[in-house]
Design an enzyme around this catalytic site. Sequence first.
Site, PDB file in Angstrom:
ATOM      1  N   GLY A 212      29.902 -12.783  37.156  1.00  0.00           N
ATOM      2  CA  GLY A 212      30.296 -12.200  38.444  1.00  0.00           C
ATOM      3  C   GLY A 212      29.120 -11.626  39.175  1.00  0.00           C
ATOM      4  O   GLY A 212      27.963 -11.831  38.785  1.00  0.00           O
ATOM      5  N   ASN A 213      29.380 -10.929  40.257  1.00  0.00           N
ATOM      6  CA  ASN A 213      28.296 -10.272  40.987  1.00  0.00           C
ATOM      7  C   ASN A 213      28.758  -8.913  41.489  1.00  0.00           C
ATOM      8  O   ASN A 213      29.906  -8.530  41.289  1.00  0.00           O
ATOM      9  CB  ASN A 213      27.795 -11.176  42.123  1.00  0.00           C
ATOM     10  CG  ASN A 213      28.878 -11.485  43.129  1.00  0.00           C
ATOM     11  OD1 ASN A 213      29.416 -10.591  43.759  1.00  0.00           O
ATOM     12  ND2 ASN A 213      29.215 -12.767  43.257  1.00  0.00           N
TER      13      ASN A 213
END
Length: 418
Positions: A212-213
Amino acid sequence: MRVVLGVSGGIAAYKAALLLRLLSEAGHEVTVVPTAAALRFVGEPTWAALSGRPVATDVWTDVHEVPHVRLGQSADLVVVAPATADLLARAAAGMADDLLTNTLLTARCPVVMAPAMHTEMWEHPATQANVETLTQRGVHVVPPAAGRLTGADSGPGRLPEPEHLFEVCQRELARADRVTRTSGARQDLVGTRVLVTAGGTREPLDPVRFLGNRSSGKQGVALAAAARRRGAIVTLVLAHAEVPPPPDVEVVRAGSALELAAATRAALPSHDVVVMAAAVADFRPDAYVETKIKKSYDTEDEEPGPTIRLVRNPDILAGLVAERGEATDPLIVGFAAETGDEDGTVLEHGRTKLERKGCDLLVVNEVGIDKAFGQDENSVVILRRGVENPVAEVGPAGKAAIADAVLDAILDARRRRG
Ligand code: C5P
């Protein structure tokens, strides 16, 4: 300009007297609305003398003038300083149990709130949730400063200096004035179909893990909310976000980049404007493992773990531009989070990206460890294809203000191409 200065009951009320002086000296007509508790800290004569105007203290005085709606309706700005935990809670809940909360419910102008309280109260999840709710509704919440508090203790919770609050108020007033002048009524997107993507994609690795980020989704959600407020019909393609979607928009959930690509492509033909605010992963694991990837218990600690091979995700934004082809609609807006480096400044990287992606507008923000991601304040420059200089530079400002500036640039670009 007409400013309502709401003061709630905290020791920092005395600092609001200095803010009042700055606002009055700048030529604003300031009506002070202290809560009953605020009057225990600083009395009515002080507010009346410094503002040169009667002080509005309750809904039962001058009832024939209907103060509980008139004050909010006619204000160009409402600023609440200090905003206590109690005031934030009442405002977030939409209560109208005194003149100040009535005013907040009737105000359609920018609202600034400056919380001040003890650190424990500020950090309490209830207060944080209330701040989040208010921010989502477009209130500009100025984070408290850290430092010495009322007692011997210190930490975040101090009311920022009056000069800083004054600057925030001036900025909000200037922005509101500019929007009113350039677009008349704020309902300037009625009938426009706006597609916004927001949040960070999650690229699945196995049933429990993903790549993810750090995108919080706040800017994209603020954009969807602002477009809706201004009359647009809004579709929000939402990846993982820390904030809920705004009311009255159609929400399409998208987890991974591929899901977001499919949802966005499907919606493209039925929209006039596409704003790609989502943080889309450039890479995804090349294979999804159907069962949880296990560690081995019988090898040494130094045993290397499994290797994850990554493959490129499609560039959705560039794909939308290609799909649009020769047509000029929909107008396509990209975002770019950049850092300056030896190869160029943030702006130079932004210009190159605008050319490469081929979109009409690019909103460029500078990122760093504590810049932009998840923060409530942000600074951006907006670039338009074919124009050398930025068409707008905004901030530091709340994400709602940035959203309005992006929408202004969109309206301007659409007008120019007729
Ligand atoms: O290339 P970069 O990731 O910096 O570009 C950011 C812009 O491109 C954003 O508008 C983002 O939504 C979009 N993007 C995309 N598909 C990707 C990566 C980014 O549409 N795979």
